[in-house]
Design an enzyme around this catalytic site. Sequence first.
Site, PDB file in Angstrom:
ATOM      1  N   SER A  73      89.732  82.891  62.066  1.00 38.18           N
ATOM      2  CA  SER A  73      89.327  82.364  60.762  1.00 38.18           C
ATOM      3  C   SER A  73      88.849  83.445  59.796  1.00 38.18           C
ATOM      4  O   SER A  73      88.814  83.222  58.598  1.00 38.18           O
ATOM      5  CB  SER A  73      88.240  81.310  60.928  1.00 38.18           C
ATOM      6  OG  SER A  73      86.993  81.923  61.181  1.00 38.18           O
ATOM      7  N   LYS A 117      81.361  83.021  58.814  1.00 38.54           N
ATOM      8  CA  LYS A 117      82.140  82.773  57.599  1.00 38.54           C
ATOM      9  C   LYS A 117      81.514  83.537  56.436  1.00 38.54           C
ATOM     10  O   LYS A 117      80.422  84.078  56.545  1.00 38.54           O
ATOM     11  CB  LYS A 117      82.147  81.279  57.266  1.00 38.54           C
ATOM     12  CG  LYS A 117      82.730  80.380  58.344  1.00 38.54           C
ATOM     13  CD  LYS A 117      84.235  80.308  58.277  1.00 38.54           C
ATOM     14  CE  LYS A 117      84.777  79.359  59.325  1.00 38.54           C
ATOM     15  NZ  LYS A 117      84.918  79.970  60.653  1.00 38.54           N
TER      16      LYS A 117
END
Lengths: 202, 87
Positions: A73, A117
């Site tokens: 990701s 993230k």
Amino acid sequence: MFRIAPRRPPVGLHRYVSRQSRRTFTQSPTNANLWATTLRLALLATKLALPTVVALHLTTTYFYSLNGAYGISMLPTIPSAGSYLLCSKYYRHGRGIGPGDVVSFRHPVHENEHAVKRVIGMPGDFVERDTPGTSGVMVQVPQGHCWVVGDNLSWSRDSRMFGPLPLALISAKILATVSLEGGVKSMKHGLELSIGFETASD
Amino acid sequence: MAPLNGTFDVSRLDQQVQIQTNGKKRKNPVDLKECALKELIQYDCQLAGPKEDPRSRVTCKPVLRLFRQCADGLTVETTSWEGVHDQ
């Protein structure tokens, strides 16, 4: 003259005690020694291990930690396997975090999982709800929350899926990636002044 | 995911940035064009070639995101707003 005799146990008892202790000693010398040695060792181990464990816990909770990272990701910023992340716990609960920082947080959906993230919005900021250029729907980040999106937009499950992330779930800011091949690479702060933009003072 | 309050179309960004999270209007109105233009590059990474082939490589195409950062610390994403609704 009156002489005070030194205090000593009655002759009979004295004899009894010494005979008793001699007997215990001669009866099981190894057992007694073993117990004493074990106890001494256990005490020493506790003395050494306890401060070590406490120091390690305090360091990884409040100062720094090095954690393995995997997953696609955050490609290409963080490799999908084989790298470690240097995390600063000063930034836990979102302290001092701003748009552009890469953070590690406890996952709001999958319990006991951590995710990494990039923050693109802090409380009160405005962000695009979906992948940029798809819907044009905007949202204001609520108080006490931030908006996180993975760098690999097409393969990341983030605020576009689970909504705003509570700041309290943030456990660290990522300072650098560490790997055998790449060495230590400091994490780039994503948000940069656009080239060609002139501020009012220019 | 909990329903998000206060989603709006990017064409209304100019009016919406004047409102704070508590619903009140800002004392000092924000002019997005006066705020510093910042950019963030994210990516669209895909595996080029079949999944089973070890020679397949991951290729990443950059995706540019634009932001305006105002003096009071407000950050507003303007990727879809710049050049379209910034009149």
